[in-house]
Design an enzyme around this catalytic site. Structure first.
Site, PDB file in Angstrom:
ATOM      1  N   VAL A 127       0.841  -1.207   0.000  1.00 11.81           N
ATOM      2  CA  VAL A 127       0.000   0.000   0.000  1.00 11.81           C
ATOM      3  C   VAL A 127       0.877   1.258   0.000  1.00 11.81           C
ATOM      4  O   VAL A 127       0.596   2.233  -0.711  1.00 11.81           O
ATOM      5  CB  VAL A 127      -0.964   0.002   1.214  1.00 11.81           C
ATOM      6  CG1 VAL A 127      -1.791   1.279   1.249  1.00 11.81           C
ATOM      7  CG2 VAL A 127      -1.890  -1.215   1.156  1.00 11.81           C
TER       8      VAL A 127
ATOM      9  N   GLU B 104      -9.667   6.406   6.342  1.00 10.93           N
ATOM     10  CA  GLU B 104     -10.541   5.854   5.296  1.00 10.93           C
ATOM     11  C   GLU B 104     -10.000   4.516   4.767  1.00 10.93           C
ATOM     12  O   GLU B 104     -10.764   3.581   4.484  1.00 10.93           O
ATOM     13  CB  GLU B 104     -10.633   6.869   4.140  1.00 10.93           C
ATOM     14  CG  GLU B 104     -11.550   6.463   3.026  1.00 10.93           C
ATOM     15  CD  GLU B 104     -12.996   6.402   3.459  1.00 10.93           C
ATOM     16  OE1 GLU B 104     -13.623   7.445   3.629  1.00 10.93           O
ATOM     17  OE2 GLU B 104     -13.504   5.279   3.639  1.00 10.93           O
TER      18      GLU B 104
ATOM     19  N   GLY C 287     -10.715  -0.836   1.830  1.00  9.23           N
ATOM     20  CA  GLY C 287      -9.755  -0.382   0.816  1.00  9.23           C
ATOM     21  C   GLY C 287     -10.159   0.945   0.201  1.00  9.23           C
ATOM     22  O   GLY C 287     -10.230   1.973   0.877  1.00  9.23           O
TER      23      GLY C 287
ATOM     24  N   LYS D 183     -12.472  -4.238  11.344  1.00 13.99           N
ATOM     25  CA  LYS D 183     -13.196  -3.248  10.540  1.00 13.99           C
ATOM     26  C   LYS D 183     -14.592  -2.992  11.123  1.00 13.99           C
ATOM     27  O   LYS D 183     -15.080  -1.857  11.128  1.00 13.99           O
ATOM     28  CB  LYS D 183     -13.273  -3.722   9.090  1.00 13.99           C
ATOM     29  CG  LYS D 183     -11.884  -3.719   8.431  1.00 13.99           C
ATOM     30  CD  LYS D 183     -11.817  -4.540   7.163  1.00 13.99           C
ATOM     31  CE  LYS D 183     -10.406  -4.526   6.563  1.00 13.99           C
ATOM     32  NZ  LYS D 183     -10.191  -5.508   5.516  1.00 13.99           N
TER      33      LYS D 183
ATOM     34  N   GLY E  27      -5.497  -4.099  -1.851  1.00 12.03           N
ATOM     35  CA  GLY E  27      -4.601  -3.908  -2.991  1.00 12.03           C
ATOM     36  C   GLY E  27      -3.932  -2.551  -2.975  1.00 12.03           C
ATOM     37  O   GLY E  27      -4.374  -1.620  -2.294  1.00 12.03           O
TER      38      GLY E  27
HETATM   39  N1  HSE Z   1      -6.276  -8.405   3.898  1.00  9.96           N
HETATM   40  C1  HSE Z   1      -7.422  -7.592   3.653  1.00  9.96           C
HETATM   41  C2  HSE Z   1      -8.348  -8.261   2.661  1.00  9.96           C
HETATM   42  C3  HSE Z   1      -7.100  -6.246   3.097  1.00  9.96           C
HETATM   43  O1  HSE Z   1      -8.045  -9.320   2.135  1.00  9.96           O
HETATM   44  O2  HSE Z   1      -9.401  -7.712   2.415  1.00  9.96           O
HETATM   45  C4  HSE Z   1      -6.573  -5.326   4.112  1.00  9.96           C
HETATM   46  O3  HSE Z   1      -7.521  -5.127   5.111  1.00  9.96           O
END
Ligand code: HSE
Length: 439
Positions: free
Chosen positions: A17, A132, A137, A208, A305
């Site tokens: 990232v 954010e 993502g 999350k 990603g």
């Molecule tokens: N590893 C997470 C996913 C992305 O596969 O969605 C980062 O939070």
């Protein structure tokens, strides 16, 4: 292009990232300065190893091993923390905030564990934290909850918030791959981490949910009280049987407001194939949010990603430079350091419909004995499926009306003790489309 002055940015961590962010902040900076009217620029790329930065062509004059030098620079107004993890990342963020720098981060684990403490520190230092990129993502879900949906009391939120798990479940569903093979294909495609534990155990989704649930409901969600189940123990048989019954499986982070408190959970769930979230497949994420005024809204996009996450990071830098994030952070009253602990329902009090599977010896009366135990716990069956088979041991699948998890677990415990039941029963939630209550 301007690359001097008080809007300098220090990026800490130039991995997947971080690299994507550095690339946007170098290759696209002219366009971004022109578009936003803000002369922000990348001043430091702080890391211990610059292989990735070199590979993707980030200019060497930005490389800096000494984080202290970056935060001592009065032209650095913001630090981007993209190293991930808890320990070093927490030190970096704390030092940046104490130095009076705004912070932007994608670190959901850090915010889920230490959010209130870090937000309180930012407030004390009169700076803000943009996050954010920590959830979904590139999807602007934090922006939606803290801006576009402000007129609403949020009633419920359902999220597919882990791309790795969604990719694995899609491969299992569409190609009939086993969990192990689907995980390997995700790793080969560069989707899953070398160590995918946080993803596949559901913990990443729980991080999350802690962040988004706290914002949505204005109550401080406690990560450790969320019941979490991952996809790592799933059996392809159940995905395929669910498919026969008209269901598709997704790993869902769920938050619903009930009269007794917040019902929060992370678990694999079945949903009808015509459910709005059922069509979200592969590495995509989506979050459905139900507000009392707006009704159902849904946000979809790439949840992981390099460049999708960089998109969210850069948006946060711009919102901070525009003074949007700092002002919202000062004024609004739902940041986790300002709110009260959430009233969270105990897992046994959360109600849901269920898919149940029992591996049983094919003996007279077994169906009656299982249904009788379910009925003693007040659990009503909606469908029963047993394919005719000459085998000694057979799977018996039932779906139920809504029942409390405590009652279902009690019944399953009693059923597991029956002589004819030869494996631990399987229990998977069935999620219906949430009703809209708009006027
Ligand atoms: N590893 C997470 C996913 C992305 O596969 O969605 C980062 O939070």
């Amino acid at each position: 292009m301007i690359n001097e002055g008080k809007f300098g940015v220090a990026l800490v961590g130039c991995g997947i990232v971080g690299g994507g962010t550095a690339r946007v902040l170098t290759e696209d900076i002219e366009y971004l300065q022109e578009r936003t009217g803000i002369p922000f620029y990348l001043k430091y790329v702080v890391d211990k190893n610059f292989d990735n930065a070199r590979n993707i062509g980030i200019p060497e004059e930005l490389y800096e091993e000494d984080f202290n030098k970056a935060i001592a620079d009065p032209d650095v107004f913001l630090v981007i923390e993209l190293i991930g993890g808890l320990t070093v990342a927490k030190k970096i963020m704390t030092r940046a905030l104490e130095a009076g720098k705004h912070v932007v981060t994608a670190n959901k684990a850090l915010l889920a564990h230490y959010g209130p403490e870090l937000f309180a520190l930012a407030r004390k230092e009169n700076v803000s934290i943009g996050f954010e990129a920590s959830c979904g993502g590139g999807i602007p879900i934090v922006k939606a909850l803290t801006d576009g949906l402000l007129a609403n009391r949020i009633e419920a939120m359902f999220g597919i918030v882990n791309g790795t798990c969604n990719h694995i479940l899609t491969e299992m569903t569409e190609k009939g791959q086993s969990y192990k093979d689907a995980l390997q294909s995700a790793q080969k495609a560069g989707l899953a981490e070398a160590d995918p534990t946080l993803d596949v155990t559901g913990m990443d989704s729980a991080h999350k949910l802690t962040i988004l649930g706290s914002l949505a409901f204005g109550e401080r969600v406690d990560l450790d009280s969320i019941p979490v189940q991952g996809i790592d123990t799933l059996d392809l048989y159940d995905i395929e049987t669910g498919k026969d019954l008209g269901y598709i499986m997704k790993l869902l982070a769920v938050a619903r407001q009930t009269s007794k408190g917040l019902a929060l959970s992370v678990s694999p769930c079945f949903m009808h194939t015509d459910h709005p979230l059922a069509r979200v497949s592969g590495a995509f994420n989506a979050i459905s949010v139900y507000g009392h005024a707006v009704g159902h809204t849904m946000y979809m996009g790439r949840g992981a990603g390099s460049s999708p996450t960089a998109s969210a990071v850069v948006a946060d830098i711009i919102a901070t430079a525009l003074d949007i994030t700092p002002r919202a952070f000062q004024t609004l009253n739902f940041w986790p350091d300002k709110t009260e602990p959430a009233r969270q329902l105990a897992p046994e009090d959360i109600a849901s419909r269920y898919y149940l599977r029992f591996m049983v010896q094919d003996r007279p009366g077994i169906v009656a004995r299982i249904s009788s135990i379910l009925s003693e716990e007040g659990i009503s069956i909606t469908a029963l499926r047993q394919k005719e088979d000459r085998k000694e041991n057979i799977p018996l699948v039932m779906t139920t009306h809504e029942a409390k998890e405590g009652a279902v677990l009690k019944a399953l415990d009693a059923i597991a003790k029956l002589d004819e039941v030869i494996e631990t029963p399987v229990m998977i939630r069935i999620v219906e489309e949430h009703p809209e209550n708009v006027i």
